[in-house]
Write a protein that holds these residues in place. Structure first.
Motif, PDB file in Angstrom:
ATOM      1  N   ALA A  85       0.811  -1.272  -0.049  1.00  0.00           N
ATOM      2  CA  ALA A  85       0.087  -0.046  -0.055  1.00  0.00           C
ATOM      3  C   ALA A  85       0.828   1.332  -0.210  1.00  0.00           C
ATOM      4  CB  ALA A  85      -0.937  -0.087   1.184  1.00  0.00           C
ATOM      5  N   GLY A  86       2.020   1.214   0.265  1.00  0.00           N
ATOM      6  CA  GLY A  86       2.988   2.572   0.587  1.00  0.00           C
ATOM      7  C   GLY A  86       2.321   3.383   1.255  1.00  0.00           C
ATOM      8  N   ASP A  87       2.361   4.694   0.907  1.00  0.00           N
ATOM      9  CA  ASP A  87       2.095   5.664   1.639  1.00  0.00           C
ATOM     10  C   ASP A  87       0.426   5.952   1.726  1.00  0.00           C
ATOM     11  OD1 ASP A  87       4.653   6.494   2.147  1.00  0.00           O
ATOM     12  OD2 ASP A  87       4.625   7.644   0.275  1.00  0.00           O
ATOM     13  N   THR A  88      -0.300   5.151   1.219  1.00  0.00           N
ATOM     14  CA  THR A  88      -1.740   5.244   1.396  1.00  0.00           C
ATOM     15  C   THR A  88      -2.244   4.376   2.713  1.00  0.00           C
ATOM     16  OG1 THR A  88      -2.040   4.470  -0.917  1.00  0.00           O
ATOM     17  CG2 THR A  88      -3.991   4.462   0.413  1.00  0.00           C
ATOM     18  N   PRO A  89      -2.578   5.601   3.423  1.00  0.00           N
ATOM     19  CA  PRO A  89      -2.923   5.160   5.177  1.00  0.00           C
ATOM     20  C   PRO A  89      -4.192   4.259   5.129  1.00  0.00           C
ATOM     21  CG  PRO A  89      -3.783   7.382   4.529  1.00  0.00           C
ATOM     22  CD  PRO A  89      -3.047   7.010   3.205  1.00  0.00           C
ATOM     23  N   VAL A  90      -4.309   3.455   6.179  1.00  0.00           N
ATOM     24  CA  VAL A  90      -5.531   2.850   6.604  1.00  0.00           C
ATOM     25  C   VAL A  90      -6.002   3.614   7.598  1.00  0.00           C
ATOM     26  CG1 VAL A  90      -6.631   0.863   7.678  1.00  0.00           C
ATOM     27  CG2 VAL A  90      -4.575   0.499   6.268  1.00  0.00           C
ATOM     28  N   ILE A  91      -7.279   4.357   7.266  1.00  0.00           N
ATOM     29  CA  ILE A  91      -8.109   5.185   8.032  1.00  0.00           C
ATOM     30  C   ILE A  91      -9.079   4.452   9.137  1.00  0.00           C
ATOM     31  CG2 ILE A  91      -9.369   7.292   8.256  1.00  0.00           C
ATOM     32  CD1 ILE A  91      -8.502   8.052   5.609  1.00  0.00           C
ATOM     33  N   ILE A  92      -8.407   4.816  10.175  1.00  0.00           N
ATOM     34  CA  ILE A  92      -9.369   4.044  11.399  1.00  0.00           C
ATOM     35  C   ILE A  92     -10.103   5.257  12.102  1.00  0.00           C
ATOM     36  CG2 ILE A  92      -9.510   2.411  13.235  1.00  0.00           C
ATOM     37  CD1 ILE A  92      -6.868   1.314  12.268  1.00  0.00           C
ATOM     38  N   ASP A  93     -11.627   5.348  11.729  1.00  0.00           N
ATOM     39  CA  ASP A  93     -12.040   6.517  12.317  1.00  0.00           C
ATOM     40  C   ASP A  93     -13.063   6.167  13.255  1.00  0.00           C
ATOM     41  OD1 ASP A  93     -13.882   8.720  12.514  1.00  0.00           O
ATOM     42  OD2 ASP A  93     -14.042   9.035  10.418  1.00  0.00           O
ATOM     43  N   MET A  94     -12.645   6.546  14.656  1.00  0.00           N
ATOM     44  CA  MET A  94     -13.381   6.056  15.933  1.00  0.00           C
ATOM     45  C   MET A  94     -14.094   7.380  16.344  1.00  0.00           C
ATOM     46  SD  MET A  94     -10.362   4.095  17.802  1.00  0.00           S
ATOM     47  CE  MET A  94     -11.641   3.331  18.659  1.00  0.00           C
ATOM     48  N   SER A  95     -14.703   8.242  15.398  1.00  0.00           N
ATOM     49  CA  SER A  95     -15.314   9.772  15.781  1.00  0.00           C
ATOM     50  C   SER A  95     -16.592   9.339  16.426  1.00  0.00           C
ATOM     51  CB  SER A  95     -15.511  10.440  14.527  1.00  0.00           C
ATOM     52  OG  SER A  95     -14.319  10.706  13.729  1.00  0.00           O
TER      53      SER A  95
END
Length: 368
Positions: A85-95
């Protein structure tokens, strides 16, 4: 090198798709008031795995995932992030996870309703900067033995405070809200994550009260208060104008641009605001000269390094005596250290007490 207390913790880790109990030495300062997040990161040559678990160690379906090229949901509580995935982040949204609605409460027992699920996805476009409010970035380096320089980025949204714990073999570093964990030499392959939201509704009252307590306890009677609380700066005190001008100068020096923040109190060059603490420090840097024991020598830059610590950083700092009764050593969990000279009003021991009590005041306001 920074010195850390090693805590032996019993951690319920998930390796593959099964659970096993493992004890490991957690590196870093773990604030006892921080809650363990229901997210566990583990890894292997096939990539990084995201697992959820409940407070009693069980698992449940807490995830709302959007599949993508590198993101695959294997089960209700297990997601695999494929390598590459490289620089593509996994976004873990706990909002939404921490904000349960009172309107969802059960009419019979008045318990809050179920939490909103944790949203996990990867963006279609990779942005150059993910420095967002209420967010933290974790970079996991060298997790694969088969891939050189493997790296995966995770962006945690919806948190006011955050702490990453790793086995002692891991190399940790940080810059503001970005935490880098190099696990190249690790056999224990999981991270412990803690955090939550802060309820700061009463800090504009509690912090001045704490300042007054230390004025009364340690400062000489008949002298001006060491801490000057801002509500008093606006009084008819002849020094009120000078105090307000000094606060404005500190806001500029610490580059406090958050319009939601507000100064509360100050002690000489230290400023306390609704969202953190500013300290004038000697900053650590690593010398390229090696000593006889072959470790790099630690030196400190000159003063006038105005460093603002948001609460998520401040509550994970430790304060110890350094050299003499005026200087403090300040360390964080991620191998950064600083020197603070406290000779203006209080001794270092007295300021250590104050800082620890301030940490306890803020830490007690962590909600999960």
């Amino acid at each position: 090198m920074s010195k850390f207390n090693l805590l032996i913790l019993l951690f319920i880790g998930v390796i593959g798709i099964h659970q096993s109990n493992q004890a490991f030495g957690q590196r870093g300062i773990s604030n006892p008031n921080l809650r363990e997040l229901p997210i566990v990161l583990t890894w292997g040559n096939d990539g990084v795995r995201i697992t959820t678990k409940t407070a009693n160690g069980g698992t449940t379906n807490l995830i709302d995932m959007t599949p993508s090229q590198f993101l695959d949901q294997i089960g209700n509580d297990l997601i695999r992030v494929a390598p590459g995935a490289g620089d593509t982040p996994v976004i873990i949204d706990m909002s939404g996870f921490f904000r349960r609605s009172d309107s969802m409460a059960d009419a019979n027992n008045m318990y809050p309703g179920p939490r909103t699920k944790i949203s996990i996805h990867m963006p279609k476009m990779t942005l150059s900067d993910y420095n967002e409010p209420n967010s933290f970035i974790v970079e996991l380096w060298n997790f694969s033995e088969e891939t050189n320089h493997s790296r995966q980025v995770f962006l945690f949204r919806g948190l006011d405070v955050f702490h990453v714990g790793a086995d002692n073999c891991a190399s940790l570093s940080s810059e503001f809200n970005r935490i880098i964990v190099n696990v190249e030499k690790c056999n224990v392959k999981h991270l412990s994550l803690k955090g939550g939201l802060l309820d700061l509704a009463d800090v504009e009252e509690k912090i001045p009260n704490l300042c007054r307590k230390y004025n009364d306890r340690y400062y000489s009677k008949g002298q001006p208060d060491a801490f000057v609380c801002l509500e008093e700066c606006e009084s008819e005190d002849p020094k009120a104008y000078d105090n307000l001008q000094h606060v404005r100068s500190l806001i500029t020096k610490y580059n406090i641009t958050d319009f939601e923040d507000a100064p509360i109190s100050f002690l000489d060059e230290m400023i306390l605001t609704k969202k953190g603490v500013g300290l004038n420090l000697k900053m650590e840097y690593k010398s390229t000269t090696k000593s006889k024991n072959k470790s790099k020598k630690i030196s400190y830059d000159a003063y006038d390094k105005y460093r603002f610590f948001p609460w998520y950083e401040f509550i994970n700092l430790t304060f110890t005596k350094y050299v003499d009764d005026n200087q403090l050593m300040i360390e964080d969990p991620y191998n950064n250290s600083y020197i603070y000279n406290s000779k203006v009003h209080f001794s270092n021991v007295e300021l250590i007490q104050f800082f620890n009590e301030l940490k306890a005041l803020i830490s007690a306001r962590v909600n999960s």
